[in-house]
Design an enzyme around this catalytic site. Structure first.
Site, PDB file in Angstrom:
ATOM      1  N   THR A 242      31.174  51.889  37.163  1.00 55.59           N
ATOM      2  CA  THR A 242      30.263  52.005  36.030  1.00 55.59           C
ATOM      3  C   THR A 242      31.051  52.480  34.817  1.00 55.59           C
ATOM      4  O   THR A 242      31.960  53.309  34.940  1.00 55.59           O
ATOM      5  CB  THR A 242      29.135  53.010  36.332  1.00 55.59           C
ATOM      6  OG1 THR A 242      28.445  52.582  37.512  1.00 55.59           O
ATOM      7  CG2 THR A 242      28.151  53.098  35.179  1.00 55.59           C
TER       8      THR A 242
ATOM      9  N   ASP B 257      42.836  38.738  35.464  1.00 53.83           N
ATOM     10  CA  ASP B 257      41.375  38.672  35.502  1.00 53.83           C
ATOM     11  C   ASP B 257      40.801  38.460  34.109  1.00 53.83           C
ATOM     12  O   ASP B 257      39.833  39.107  33.709  1.00 53.83           O
ATOM     13  CB  ASP B 257      40.792  39.940  36.137  1.00 53.83           C
ATOM     14  CG  ASP B 257      39.335  39.743  36.587  1.00 53.83           C
ATOM     15  OD1 ASP B 257      38.605  40.749  36.676  1.00 53.83           O
ATOM     16  OD2 ASP B 257      38.937  38.586  36.815  1.00 53.83           O
TER      17      ASP B 257
END
Length: 757
Positions: A27, A136
């Site tokens: 998070t 990524d």
């Protein structure tokens, strides 16, 4: 987004203000330093904290992020990879992610698209310069700040010199934006894997969809590895840059530095895909690299494990960009690319057919002694095209030779080896018409060239017809094959220029040498009407030289020609409208005209060993406007077949070694050993340089560094060919047409070459 019940009040002493987003790995919270500076803190989920393998990955992420902190990334402020629940704080970058922006506002276009593309390439360059591979890159990892795009989240990055971690049983990355090597062999992933991912990002930014689509990540991964990208809706000039980034093999892609150069050279306004894939002017456009029409990937294919911010486009989709087939190509500072981009831009995104200097067939881009083979910079396959192999039958079945072909619009014309000219159907190689030559073929004498309505070739007299002109220049109607006119030709070009080019086509005019070797004669290509005649300077014999937009006379004295030893040729600019000769430009060494670079005629200086040439040892540059002559010595004497395209010289040795040389300095750019012996070339097109031997074997090289892209098998029986052969390849969009021994002509798709490895 407000903090939720159960969220911590602070992390590492940083008070939390809001939750920015959450994903499978952790998070992200908004927090403040004691000085009030906003930071983003990534807190890893508790269930990963006890996973030793994951902790190693997180330490790697922190280390990578620290190394690349710069103008285009989020700087690391603090981190605790060894904490009970690991976390990292970076500078907070305000702005939507690329995924959010596309979901809310649709694809980018124009100057905004170009700016973001350049910013992302700069970020990638900085990342790679410190030895890190991101691994990524995806829309949710790009933040569009007011100061430009920023790359975030180095969660699966690694130092380029480290071994990739073995994540047993886990798919590491986001398949629609991963490179083929990430999916096939993760340990082999290097910086150019990120270039592939950046290519997918640029497609996403321009169209709202990535270049690969499937109903599951597994199918998407299969398409990444095995299928061609969908680029139809990408603006043509950007597509020309993107396509090489998406090469299946890493060595076929540009580096981040090279990509940045290409993007900076694009026009300020890239245009956009529009509602239906139209060009900037509203027209639909064909262009380089158009592929099969498929729908493009939707944003909900982002991996479920992404750390995404609110508004992330899971399940959402931008408006489809339509089914327009739009242009491609490029691979070079990669200079063939830039030529294609300029052509597309000049045409407003539509189709255009340009040849060097505005005409075909004068060696301007092809090098030694032959026909320019560069066709229009359109990289879609011709309508109905399938690979083909044919033999163009000439007037002498017992002594076939090689042909040379030129493309004019959607027509293919070939000539030489007992064939004055033939028109072949590009789709299947079948002949439309053929005009034959009865004489014995002469090595190096092929097609002269073509205009919009006329094809010009040579006819050689039969042995049993001594009363006929030994060699004639013949004009043929391009549609019907009907002979329009012919004229006997003089033949001093080989002695004067070292090239068999006794006539040239420039614009709609054919310039020949009269039978007495005393003057130039210019004719309208179609009607044959003489527009001017110009006598040679006293005591000389000349050959026409057409390079770029410049027509010149290259002349040698009668005594040197009679002695077969031309060491002091002269150049005269020729006025194309009147034939008037300009001021004499003296040359002090035996030279061969090669092409034009930066407005100057480039010639190779021939090294002589007595009467024999031993190679090329210098570059001579001539400014036709001022008469200035400059020279550069080469580092060595290069033996082989020379050629020139897009401002670079090439020499192909008989052994297969190909060397690229900067004509401005004489310095070697690169040298590459190939398995194609006796190759001639180059021809630039469809994102590569092509060299081919008389056997029809072709090698495709990346222009920027000479890396081999593919090599074909032989297509005809023959020797490697003469040492100064003109280029044998013609490019028509994505189709490559190859001339070979025995009057053989072969055509195939550059994406599916008959490769031998």
């Amino acid at each position: 987004m407000s903090l939720r019940g159960g969220d911590p009040a602070e992390i590492g002493g940083y008070p939390l203000e809001a939750r920015l987003g959450s994903g499978g790995m952790g998070t992200v919270f908004l927090a403040r330093t004691s000085s009030g500076r906003a930071v983003a803190i990534k807190l890893i989920h508790q269930h990963f904290a006890g996973d030793d393998e994951f902790r190693i990955r997180f330490r790697q992420e922190v280390a990578a992020a620290r190394r690349v902190s710069g103008a285009f990334t989020a700087a690391v402020v603090d981190a605790a990879p060894e904490a009970e629940q690991p976390w990292m704080a970076t500078t907070y970058i305000e702005g939507p992610t690329l995924a959010q922006h596309i979901a809310a506002r649709g694809p980018l276009d124009g100057a905004e698209l170009r700016s973001i593309a350049i910013g992302l390439a700069e970020a990638l360059r900085d990342i790679h310069r410190v030895g890190v591979v991101h691994r990524d890159l995806k829309p949710s990892n790009v933040v569009l700040s007011s100061e430009g795009p920023r790359v975030i989240d180095f969660g699966i990055s690694r130092a380029a010199d480290q071994q990739t971690l073995t994540m047993t049983g886990r798919v590491i990355g986001t398949p629609p934006f991963m490179s083929p090597e990430q999916l096939r062999a993760p340990r082999d992933v290097g910086p150019r894997s990120d270039v592939f991912s950046l290519g997918t990002l640029l497609v996403f930014a321009a169209t709202g969809r990535g270049p690969f689509e499937a109903d599951s990540p597994y199918l998407s991964a299969y398409q990444v590895v095995h299928e061609e990208p969908e680029l139809d809706a990408v603006p043509p000039v950007l597509r020309a840059v993107v396509e090489p980034c998406l090469a299946k093999e890493a060595e076929g892609r540009p580096s981040a530095d090279e990509l940045l150069v290409l993007l900076r050279d694009l026009p300020a306004d890239l245009g956009g895909s529009g509602a239906h894939g139209a060009g900037a002017d509203g027209t639909r456009a064909d262009g380089p690299g158009a592929g099969r029409t498929r729908d493009m990937i939707t944003q909900h294919h982002l991996a479920a494990g992404d750390t995404t911010a609110p508004g992330s486009p899971a399940g959402s989709g931008a408006a489809r960009a339509g089914d327009a087939r739009i242009g491609r190509r490029l691979r070079r500072r990669w200079r063939s690319v830039l030529a294609a981009v300029a052509a597309v831009a000049a045409a407003g995104g539509g189709i255009t057919a340009l040849e060097a200097g505005g005409f075909v067939g004068n060696g301007g881009g092809g090098g030694a002694g032959g026909v320019s083979s560069t066709a229009a910079p359109v990289a879609a396959l011709p309508d109905g095209f399938k690979p083909w192999h044919t033999t163009a039958r000439g007037g002498r079945e017992d002594t076939p030779d090689e042909l040379r072909c030129v493309a004019r619009g959607d027509a293919l014309f070939c000539g030489g080896g007992g064939v004055v000219a033939t028109r072949l159907r590009v789709a299947d190689g079948s002949p439309v018409w053929t005009v034959k030559s009865p004489g014995i073929p002469i090595v190096g004498v092929h097609l002269v060239g073509a205009t919009d309505d006329t094809v010009v070739g040579y006819r050689l007299a039969a042995e049993d017809a001594p009363q006929d002109p030994r060699i004639e220049v013949v004009a043929v109607d391009a549609e019907s094959g009907r002979e329009l006119w012919s004229v006997e030709s003089g033949a001093q070009s080989l002695a004067v220029t070292a090239r068999d080019q006794d006539a040239v086509v420039t614009g709609s005019t054919v310039v020949t040498v009269d039978a007495a070797d005393s003057r130039f004669e210019a004719r309208d290509a179609h009607s044959g009407k003489v527009t001017w005649k110009t006598s040679f300077p006293a005591g000389t014999r000349c050959a026409p030289v057409a390079e770029g937009a410049q027509l010149l006379a290259m002349c040698a004295t009668d005594p040197e020609l009679d002695a077969l030893e031309v060491n002091h040729a002269s150049l005269y600019p020729v006025d194309g409208a009147s034939g008037k000769l300009g001021a004499r430009i003296a040359l002090s060494d035996p030279v061969m005209p090669m092409g034009v670079a930066d407005g100057k005629l480039v010639l190779l200086r021939m090294a002589m060993d007595g009467p024999q040439m031993s190679g090329y040892d210098g570059v001579v540059r001539v400014d036709p406007a001022t008469g200035e002559v400059t020279e550069s010595r080469l580092a060595e004497t290069y033996e082989g077949t020379p050629g020139m395209t897009d401002g670079t010289l090439y020499v192909s040795r008989q052994t297969g070694l190909i060397t690229a040389i900067d004509p401005a300095t004489g310095r070697e750019k690169w040298s590459r050993q190939t398995s194609v012996e006796g190759a001639s070339g180059p021809v630039a097109g469809a994102g590569a340089l092509y060299f081919s031997s008389a056997t029809g074997r072709v090698v495709a090289l990346a222009g920027y560094d000479g890396r081999r892209l593919w090599t074909t098998d032989p297509q005809a029986d023959g020797l490697t060919g003469d040492l100064s052969a003109s280029p044998r390849v013609t490019v028509m969009g994505r189709a490559v047409i190859v001339a070979a021994a025995q009057n053989t002509v072969v055509a195939f798709d550059t994406r599916k070459p008959p490769t031998s490895g």
